[in-house]
Design a protein around this motif. Structure first.
Motif, PDB file in Angstrom:
ATOM      1  N   GLY A  15       0.781  -1.227   0.000  1.00  0.00           N
ATOM      2  CA  GLY A  15       0.000   0.000   0.000  1.00  0.00           C
ATOM      3  C   GLY A  15       0.810   1.273   0.000  1.00  0.00           C
ATOM      4  O   GLY A  15       0.256   2.367  -0.148  1.00  0.00           O
ATOM      5  N   LEU A  16       2.122   1.160   0.143  1.00  0.00           N
ATOM      6  CA  LEU A  16       2.972   2.352   0.140  1.00  0.00           C
ATOM      7  C   LEU A  16       3.191   2.862  -1.285  1.00  0.00           C
ATOM      8  O   LEU A  16       3.149   2.092  -2.239  1.00  0.00           O
ATOM      9  N   SER A  17       3.458   4.137  -1.401  1.00  0.00           N
ATOM     10  CA  SER A  17       3.682   4.720  -2.731  1.00  0.00           C
ATOM     11  C   SER A  17       5.089   4.435  -3.250  1.00  0.00           C
ATOM     12  O   SER A  17       5.317   4.427  -4.451  1.00  0.00           O
ATOM     13  N   GLY A  18       6.028   4.261  -2.352  1.00  0.00           N
ATOM     14  CA  GLY A  18       7.418   4.054  -2.748  1.00  0.00           C
ATOM     15  C   GLY A  18       8.227   5.337  -2.757  1.00  0.00           C
ATOM     16  O   GLY A  18       9.448   5.299  -2.882  1.00  0.00           O
ATOM     17  N   ARG A  19       7.572   6.483  -2.614  1.00  0.00           N
ATOM     18  CA  ARG A  19       8.307   7.754  -2.604  1.00  0.00           C
ATOM     19  C   ARG A  19       9.165   7.909  -1.356  1.00  0.00           C
ATOM     20  O   ARG A  19      10.253   8.463  -1.418  1.00  0.00           O
ATOM     21  N   ASP A  20       8.652   7.425  -0.234  1.00  0.00           N
ATOM     22  CA  ASP A  20       9.418   7.477   1.013  1.00  0.00           C
ATOM     23  C   ASP A  20      10.183   6.163   1.140  1.00  0.00           C
ATOM     24  O   ASP A  20       9.699   5.177   1.692  1.00  0.00           O
ATOM     25  N   THR A  21      11.388   6.150   0.605  1.00  0.00           N
ATOM     26  CA  THR A  21      12.153   4.900   0.561  1.00  0.00           C
ATOM     27  C   THR A  21      12.550   4.415   1.950  1.00  0.00           C
ATOM     28  O   THR A  21      12.732   3.221   2.154  1.00  0.00           O
ATOM     29  N   ARG A  22      12.671   5.325   2.905  1.00  0.00           N
ATOM     30  CA  ARG A  22      12.985   4.913   4.277  1.00  0.00           C
ATOM     31  C   ARG A  22      11.831   4.087   4.849  1.00  0.00           C
ATOM     32  O   ARG A  22      12.046   3.069   5.490  1.00  0.00           O
ATOM     33  N   GLU A  23      10.612   4.534   4.600  1.00  0.00           N
ATOM     34  CA  GLU A  23       9.436   3.801   5.075  1.00  0.00           C
ATOM     35  C   GLU A  23       9.385   2.406   4.436  1.00  0.00           C
ATOM     36  O   GLU A  23       9.097   1.419   5.111  1.00  0.00           O
ATOM     37  N   VAL A  24       9.681   2.327   3.154  1.00  0.00           N
ATOM     38  CA  VAL A  24       9.712   1.035   2.457  1.00  0.00           C
ATOM     39  C   VAL A  24      10.742   0.126   3.117  1.00  0.00           C
ATOM     40  O   VAL A  24      10.459  -1.040   3.430  1.00  0.00           O
TER      41      VAL A  24
END
Length: 166
Positions: A53-62
């Protein structure tokens, strides 16, 4: 390397993604789509669904969610860079042996993996690791012919995949 590693738009396996993570070659912005595809393939879990469900823009969150999501697919963190290299090399060999890539692509990918693994890694002793340096030959007047280099790379790929059956 990781984006080039996946041919024909295929989704990499969770194990291959774990190898890229260990080799610090993960294109984190692509991971949520891969996670969504893993869900479609039958994997399940809360962390995996969150990752998808993540967008991938916040790579740290990924990167924060990825280890738990990989665990839900049955993939544990790789124990060493040597283990990550083996997974990467096996993938490279299989891509070539299935006819998806040419010998020069294999050599370029091997050099990149070895560079990321570092000199202390045992990767140079694996069959594909022994291809290191062939990239310097291609196109040089003193080198072996492209057909000879193609045969050497194919044999290394066969040896790489056979090394697990010993």
């Amino acid at each position: 390397m990781s984006q080039e590693f996946v041919r024909d738009g295929a989704t990499p396996t969770p194990e291959l993604v774990a190898a890229w993570l260990a080799l610090d070659d993960l294109r984190a912005e692509s991971v949520p789509m891969w996670a969504a595809n893993w869900l479609v393939q039958g994997y399940d879990g809360a962390a995996l669904a969150e990752l998808a469900g993540l967008s991938g823009r916040d790579t740290r969150e990924v990167r924060d969610v990825l280890p738990a999501a990989l665990a839900e697919t049955g993939v544990r963190p790789l124990s060493s860079k040597d283990a990550a290299v083996r997974v990467a090399f096996d993938h490279i060999a299989n891509q070539h042996l299935s006819g998806r890539t040419r010998w020069a692509w294999v050599v370029n990918q091997v050099v990149d993996v070895l560079y990321r693994a570092g000199e202390e890694c045992e990767a140079f002793r694996q069959p594909l690791g022994e291809l290191y340096g062939i990239d310097d030959e291609a196109g040089e007047p003193w080198s072996r012919t492209d057909d000879e280099l193609a045969r050497i790379v194919r044999q290394a790929c066969l040896d790489q995949t056979a090394s697990h059956r010993r």
